[in-house]
Design an enzyme around this catalytic site. Structure first.
Site, PDB file in Angstrom:
ATOM      1  N   ASP A 200     -14.135   4.000  11.960  1.00 58.44           N
ATOM      2  CA  ASP A 200     -13.079   3.297  12.713  1.00 58.44           C
ATOM      3  C   ASP A 200     -13.570   2.759  14.061  1.00 58.44           C
ATOM      4  OD1 ASP A 200     -11.394   3.721  10.643  1.00 58.44           O
ATOM      5  OD2 ASP A 200     -10.021   5.080  11.686  1.00 58.44           O
TER       6      ASP A 200
ATOM      7  N   GLU B 173     -13.696   8.704  16.168  1.00 49.77           N
ATOM      8  CA  GLU B 173     -13.349   9.338  14.891  1.00 49.77           C
ATOM      9  C   GLU B 173     -14.454  10.291  14.451  1.00 49.77           C
ATOM     10  OE1 GLU B 173     -10.982  10.201  11.641  1.00 49.77           O
ATOM     11  OE2 GLU B 173     -10.405   8.439  12.814  1.00 49.77           O
TER      12      GLU B 173
ATOM     13  N   SER C 252      16.543  17.117  -3.797  1.00 44.48           N
ATOM     14  CA  SER C 252      17.371  16.823  -2.631  1.00 44.48           C
ATOM     15  C   SER C 252      17.216  17.862  -1.528  1.00 44.48           C
ATOM     16  CB  SER C 252      18.845  16.725  -3.042  1.00 44.48           C
ATOM     17  OG  SER C 252      19.247  17.864  -3.787  1.00 44.48           O
TER      18      SER C 252
ATOM     19  N   TYR D 215       3.104   2.090   2.177  1.00 44.55           N
ATOM     20  CA  TYR D 215       3.447   2.526   3.532  1.00 44.55           C
ATOM     21  C   TYR D 215       4.136   1.371   4.253  1.00 44.55           C
ATOM     22  CZ  TYR D 215       0.436   6.507   2.620  1.00 44.55           C
ATOM     23  OH  TYR D 215      -0.123   7.640   2.081  1.00 44.55           O
TER      24      TYR D 215
ATOM     25  N   ASP E 275      -8.236   1.067  13.501  1.00 41.68           N
ATOM     26  CA  ASP E 275      -7.741   2.378  13.051  1.00 41.68           C
ATOM     27  C   ASP E 275      -7.376   2.268  11.572  1.00 41.68           C
ATOM     28  OD1 ASP E 275      -6.710   4.892  12.836  1.00 41.68           O
ATOM     29  OD2 ASP E 275      -4.962   4.542  14.107  1.00 41.68           O
TER      30      ASP E 275
ATOM     31  N   ASN F  87      -0.893  -1.241  10.000  1.00 44.46           N
ATOM     32  CA  ASN F  87      -1.245  -2.641   9.744  1.00 44.46           C
ATOM     33  C   ASN F  87      -0.675  -3.000   8.378  1.00 44.46           C
ATOM     34  OD1 ASN F  87      -2.338  -5.161   9.259  1.00 44.46           O
ATOM     35  ND2 ASN F  87      -4.366  -4.644  10.054  1.00 44.46           N
TER      36      ASN F  87
ATOM     37  N   ASP G  93       0.821  -1.217   0.000  1.00 42.90           N
ATOM     38  CA  ASP G  93       0.000   0.000   0.000  1.00 42.90           C
ATOM     39  C   ASP G  93       0.853   1.264   0.000  1.00 42.90           C
ATOM     40  OD1 ASP G  93       1.016  -0.007   2.558  1.00 42.90           O
ATOM     41  OD2 ASP G  93      -0.924  -0.071   3.579  1.00 42.90           O
TER      42      ASP G  93
ATOM     43  N   ASP H 153      -2.656  -5.358   5.733  1.00 48.15           N
ATOM     44  CA  ASP H 153      -3.967  -4.982   5.191  1.00 48.15           C
ATOM     45  C   ASP H 153      -3.802  -3.745   4.324  1.00 48.15           C
ATOM     46  OD1 ASP H 153      -6.565  -4.202   4.644  1.00 48.15           O
ATOM     47  OD2 ASP H 153      -7.307  -4.561   6.675  1.00 48.15           O
TER      48      ASP H 153
END
Length: 543
Positions: free
Chosen positions: A191, A213, A231, A158, A195, A175, A156, A178
Site C-alpha cells: 500500500d 503497512e 435475525s 462493499y 490504501d 474506493n 466488489d 476500483d
C-alpha cells in the site's frame, strides 16, 4: 384528543406481521454523511411516500372506527390486515367486545362500506406499485434477497452507503470505483500508493522509506470476522417507542428510515460485527471491536452475512454474498450462528416442520465445503450451538407487553397466543403456553447442537479449523443478575423473542473469553504497533 390517542393504540397492530420476518434504542447514523446524501434521499422518499399512502388510504377509516369505540382487533379485521379463514379460530390480541363478535364486525363494516380502502387492501397494491418507485423497489428487493449492497459501483460487495446491506453490514469501501480495493485483502505492494485494504494504513514513512503497512502490519497476523447468522446475529430490533403511545414523541421515529432500510436489523450495534459504541451503557464490546483493539490492522474487516429467517436450510441461497478470496485476502474467523430457525417456525403443527438432525448435518456440511473453497488458509470456523429457548416463556409470559402496559390488558402470553393464531409467530415451539411443546422444541435444539459438536470433533478441512461453543444463555442470565438485573431485561421487549443489545454483547464477551482461554491462536497476535498506528493515522478513516 381521545380519538388521536386511540389511533396510536391501533397503529401497532400493523407492525405485528413484521415479526414473522425476523432487532437497542433508536440510532440515527451520522457517520460519513458526505457519502450518503443520495442514500438518505432514498430513505426519506420511501418513508414520506409510505406515510402519505397510509394516511391517504387508511387514515379516515381508522378514525371513523375508533370514534365508534371499536378496538384495535376490530379495526384490524375490518380493514383485513387480520383475517380469519374458514374453520380457524378467531385471532385477537385485546379482550373481545362485549357484544357478539360477528355483530360488532358487521357494524364496523357498515361504517366503512363506502370506503375505497377494502378494494385497495384486496388489490395487493403497495408502495412499489407507484411507477416512479418500481425500478428502485426492484433493485432493493434484489439487494435484500442476495444480501449484497444496494449501491456498489465496482461490484466488489462493499459500499460507501450505510444501509441496504451497505457498511452497516460489512466494512466500508474506500474506493467504490476500483473492485481490487476492499476491506480484508492483503495489501497491494504494501500500500505504498493507495490504501488497497481500506484499513486506513498506507504510504511510506519519510524517516526510513519503509511502507507503513509493512512496518506496522507485517507478521501481525491480520484477520477479519464473518458472521453467518439469522435475525439474532443481525440484531433484529423494533423500538418500543414506535408502538407505545405513552412513549411517542416528535423524536420517536428519527431512526425509522435507517431501521426500515436495514430490514429492522441493527448490525452496526450487534454482538459480532458492531462497530459503534454500545447504546446500552455496558462495558462489553463486539467481537469486531475487540479484534480491532487487539490489532489495528484489522480495521473495517467485518462482514455480517445474516438474514431474518435464516437457517441451515436456506443459507445456501445467500452464502455467495460472502466476500473472501482465498488467494488475495487475509484469513477470517467465521462464526456459524443459526441459533433458532431450524427449530422455530410459525406453523400450528410446528414439530414436523423442524429440521431433523440428519438434514441439519447435510446442510451444515454443504456450508463447510463452500467455506473451504473460499476461505484463505489459516482461517477458523466456530459453531454456535442452539439455545434452550424455554427461558422466553419462563421469564416473560406473565409480564405486560409494551402494547398492554397502558391499560394492563396484554401480556406476553396473550401476544404469543395471538401470533400463533395468525401463524406468524417467530417461534411457535418456544412462544407457547404448551409446556410439552416447549420441551420438545428444546430437545430438538439440543439434538442439532450435538450434531454441530460431532462435526466439529470429527471433520477436517484444509483451509480452516473447526470449533464448537455452547449457547449458554443461562450463564449470561446469571452474570446479569449479579449486576442487579432481571432475566427479562435481556430479551427484546417488542417481539419477546430475540436477545437484545445487552445480551448480544455479553454473549460476544463470553465467546471472546473462551476463545482467548482455550483457542488463542484463533485471535491472532496483539499488535505492538497499535500506538504508532493511532499516532500516525488517528481513527484510520473511521467506519
Amino acid at each position: 384528543m381521545q380519538s388521536h390517542w386511540k389511533i396510536f393504540m391501533v397503529v401497532p397492530l400493523f407492525f405485528l406481521p413484521l415479526l414473522q420476518s425476523s432487532a437497542s434504542p433508536p440510532y440515527e447514523d451520522q457517520s460519513r454523511l458526505s457519502h450518503s446524501n443520495g442514500h438518505t434521499c432514498v430513505e426519506k422518499l420511501f418513508l414520506k411516500t409510505t406515510c402519505y399512502l397510509i394516511i391517504d388510504k387508511f387514515g379516515s377509516d381508522i378514525i371513523k372506527l375508533l370514534s365508534a369505540d371499536m378496538n384495535a382487533d376490530v379495526v384490524c379485521h375490518t380493514l383485513e390486515f387480520c383475517k380469519q379463514n374458514i374453520g380457524q379460530p378467531l385471532c385477537h390480541l385485546y379482550p373481545l367486545p362485549k357484544e357478539a363478535w360477528e355483530f360488532t364486525l358487521g357494524k364496523a363494516r357498515q361504517i366503512v362500506k363506502t370506503s375505497p380502502i377494502l378494494k385497495y387492501s384486496r388489490s395487493g397494491s403497495d408502495i412499489c406499485s407507484l411507477p416512479f418507485l418500481a425500478k428502485v423497489c426492484q433493485k432493493i428487493k434484489l439487494a435484500i434477497e442476495q444480501s449484497v449492497p444496494f449501491k456498489d459501483v465496482d461490484s466488489d460487495k462493499y459500499s460507501i452507503f450505510p444501509t441496504l446491506r451497505g457498511y452497516h453490514w460489512r466494512g466500508r469501501d474506500c474506493n467504490d470505483s476500483d473492485e481490487s480495493v476492499y476491506p480484508g485483502r492483503r495489501p497491494d505492494s504494501w500500500d505504498v500508493h493507495q490504501d488497497s485494504n481500506c484499513n486506513g494504513i498506507w504510504g511510506v514513512d519519510p524517516k526510513d522509506g519503509v511502507p507503513y503497512e509493512k512496518k506496522f502490519c507485517e507478521g501481525s497476523q491480520p484477520r477479519g470476522i464473518i458472521l453467518l447468522g439469522d435475525s439474532a446475529g443481525a440484531h433484529f430490533h423494533i423500538s418500543p417507542e414506535w408502538i407505545t403511545a405513552s412513549q411517542m414523541s416528535l423524536n420517536s421515529f428519527i431512526s425509522l428510515p435507517t431501521a426500515l432500510t436495514d430490514e429492522l436489523d441493527w448490525p452496526q450495534l450487534s454482538g459480532a460485527t458492531g462497530f459503534l459504541a454500545s447504546t446500552a451503557g455496558i462495558k462489553e464490546k463486539s467481537i469486531y471491536l475487540r479484534l480491532w483493539k487487539r490489532n489495528h490492522c484489522n480495521h473495517r474487516d467485518y462482514q455480517n452475512i445474516s438474514r431474518n429467517g435464516a437457517s441451515s436450510r436456506n443459507l445456501k441461497t445467500f452464502i455467495e454474498s460472502l466476500s473472501r478470496n482465498k488467494m488475495l485476502d487475509h484469513p477470517a474467523i467465521v462464526i456459524y450462528a443459526m441459533i433458532g430457525n431450524d427449530v422455530c417456525n410459525g406453523k400450528r403443527d410446528t414439530v414436523p416442520a423442524m429440521t431433523t438432525p440428519e438434514k441439519f448435518y447435510s446442510n451444515v456440511m454443504q456450508t463447510l465445503k463452500y467455506l473451504n473453497s473460499h476461505l484463505p488458509n489459516g482461517s477458523h470456523v466456530i459453531f454456535y450451538g442452539l439455545p434452550d429457548g424455554t427461558f422466553l416463556w419462563d421469564n416473560l409470559h406473565d409480564r405486560y407487553h409494551p402494547l398492554g402496559q397502558l391499560n394492563k390488558d396484554v401480556t406476553y402470553a396473550q401476544l404469543y397466543s395471538f401470533l400463533n393464531c395468525l401463524q406468524v409467530s417467530p417461534c411457535h415451539g418456544w412462544m407457547s403456553s404448551n409446556k410439552t411443546l416447549r420441551t420438545l422444541t428444546s430437545e430438538r435444539a439440543e439434538q442439532l447442537s450435538n450434531t454441530l459438536k460431532k462435526i466439529a470433533a470429527k471433520e477436517k478441512f484444509t483451509n480452516f479449523n473447526l470449533f464448537y461453543m455452547e449457547f449458554a444463555f443461562h450463564e449470561i442470565i446469571q452474570e446479569w443478575q449479579k449486576r442487579g438485573g432481571q432475566p427479562w431485561q435481556l430479551i427484546e421487549p417488542v417481539d419477546g423473542f430475540h436477545p437484545n443489545e445487552v445480551a448480544l454483547l455479553m454473549l460476544a464477551d463470553r465467546l471472546w473469553e473462551k476463545v482467548q482461554l482455550q483457542w488463542p491462536q484463533v485471535l491472532g497476535k496483539e499488535n505492538p504497533f497499535n500506538p504508532q498506528i493511532k499516532e500516525v493515522f488517528g481513527d484510520q478513516g473511521g467506519h
